[in-house]
Design a protein around this motif. Structure first.
Motif, short mmCIF file in Angstrom:
data_model
loop_
_atom_site.label_atom_id
_atom_site.label_comp_id
_atom_site.label_asym_id
_atom_site.label_seq_id
_atom_site.Cartn_x
_atom_site.Cartn_y
_atom_site.Cartn_z
N VAL A 151 8.41 8.99 2.89
CA VAL A 151 6.96 9.05 3.08
C VAL A 151 6.60 10.53 3.10
O VAL A 151 7.05 11.27 3.96
CB VAL A 151 6.50 8.37 4.39
N ARG A 152 5.83 10.97 2.10
CA ARG A 152 5.36 12.35 2.03
C ARG A 152 4.16 12.49 2.95
O ARG A 152 3.18 11.76 2.81
CB ARG A 152 4.99 12.71 0.60
N CYS A 153 4.24 13.39 3.91
CA CYS A 153 3.21 13.57 4.93
C CYS A 153 2.49 14.90 4.72
O CYS A 153 3.15 15.93 4.55
CB CYS A 153 3.84 13.57 6.32
N THR A 154 1.18 14.89 4.76
CA THR A 154 0.38 16.10 4.62
C THR A 154 -0.72 16.09 5.68
O THR A 154 -1.47 15.12 5.79
CB THR A 154 -0.27 16.18 3.22
N LEU A 155 -0.81 17.17 6.44
CA LEU A 155 -1.87 17.36 7.42
C LEU A 155 -2.75 18.48 6.90
O LEU A 155 -2.24 19.53 6.47
CB LEU A 155 -1.30 17.72 8.79
N MET A 156 -4.07 18.29 6.94
CA MET A 156 -5.00 19.25 6.37
C MET A 156 -6.00 19.76 7.40
O MET A 156 -6.18 19.15 8.44
CB MET A 156 -5.74 18.59 5.20
N ASP A 157 -6.63 20.87 7.05
CA ASP A 157 -7.75 21.34 7.87
C ASP A 157 -9.02 20.68 7.35
O ASP A 157 -8.98 19.90 6.39
CB ASP A 157 -7.83 22.88 7.86
N ALA A 158 -10.15 20.97 7.97
CA ALA A 158 -11.41 20.33 7.61
C ALA A 158 -11.84 20.60 6.17
O ALA A 158 -12.57 19.81 5.57
CB ALA A 158 -12.51 20.77 8.58
N GLN A 159 -11.38 21.71 5.60
CA GLN A 159 -11.73 22.06 4.22
C GLN A 159 -10.73 21.52 3.21
O GLN A 159 -10.86 21.77 2.02
CB GLN A 159 -11.83 23.59 4.07
N GLY A 160 -9.71 20.80 3.67
CA GLY A 160 -8.72 20.24 2.76
C GLY A 160 -7.51 21.13 2.53
O GLY A 160 -6.63 20.78 1.75
N GLY A 161 -7.46 22.29 3.19
CA GLY A 161 -6.30 23.16 3.06
C GLY A 161 -5.10 22.56 3.78
O GLY A 161 -5.23 21.94 4.83
N LYS A 177 0.86 -1.18 0.00
CA LYS A 177 0.00 0.00 0.00
C LYS A 177 0.90 1.24 0.00
O LYS A 177 1.76 1.39 0.86
CB LYS A 177 -0.88 -0.02 1.24
N THR A 178 0.70 2.12 -0.97
CA THR A 178 1.58 3.29 -1.06
C THR A 178 0.93 4.58 -0.58
O THR A 178 1.61 5.58 -0.40
CB THR A 178 2.08 3.49 -2.50
N VAL A 179 -0.39 4.57 -0.37
CA VAL A 179 -1.09 5.76 0.13
C VAL A 179 -1.90 5.35 1.37
O VAL A 179 -2.57 4.32 1.36
CB VAL A 179 -2.03 6.36 -0.94
N HIS A 180 -1.80 6.18 2.39
CA HIS A 180 -2.54 5.92 3.62
C HIS A 180 -3.17 7.24 4.05
O HIS A 180 -2.50 8.27 4.10
CB HIS A 180 -1.59 5.40 4.70
#
Length: 118
Positions: free
Chosen positions: A78-88, A2-5
């Motif tokens: 591993v590219r990590c992204t944290l978002m807000d509720a609107q996807g920003g 699995k490459t996306v989580h």
């Protein structure tokens, strides 16, 4: 493999940490955000031994609560992204393994050993 989580991190506003960081305007510490990503990567991909973190950018303060995240794995990062509720995007950066080296052959910035999250 699995490459996306994807998932959601919960940073409870009632945690004692937020009484002092910062009083009246709680903010999740960057070190806690990084640790959450390291631990999640270790859970999802046990063969990925995080040895460093590169390029982490904190675009806005992260407040306690639920925050969706996305992690994309390659062989060495591993590219990590944290978002807000609107996807920003709130936070973005890469975790690296011991085999990920820079142009000069040196390993990426090393982090401390994995611990547990509150």
């Amino acid at each position: 493999m699995k490459t996306v989580h994807e998932g959601t991190f919960l940073f409870p506003a009632t945690h004692p940490l937020f009484a002092d960081h910062f009083e009246g305007a709680p903010v999740v510490p960057g070190s806690l955000l990084l640790r959450a990503f390291v631990e999640e990567a270790g859970t999802v991909w046990p063969d990925f031994a995080t040895q460093g973190a590169t390029g982490f950018r904190f675009r806005r303060f992260v407040t306690p609560g639920r925050h969706p995240f996305r992690m994309e794995r390659t062989d060495l990062t591993v590219r990590c992204t944290l978002m807000d509720a609107q996807g920003g995007i709130l936070v973005r950066g890469d975790l690296t393994t011991a085999d990920a080296t820079g142009a000069d052959g040196e390993a990426a910035l090393h982090t401390s050993p994995r611990g547990t999250t509150a």
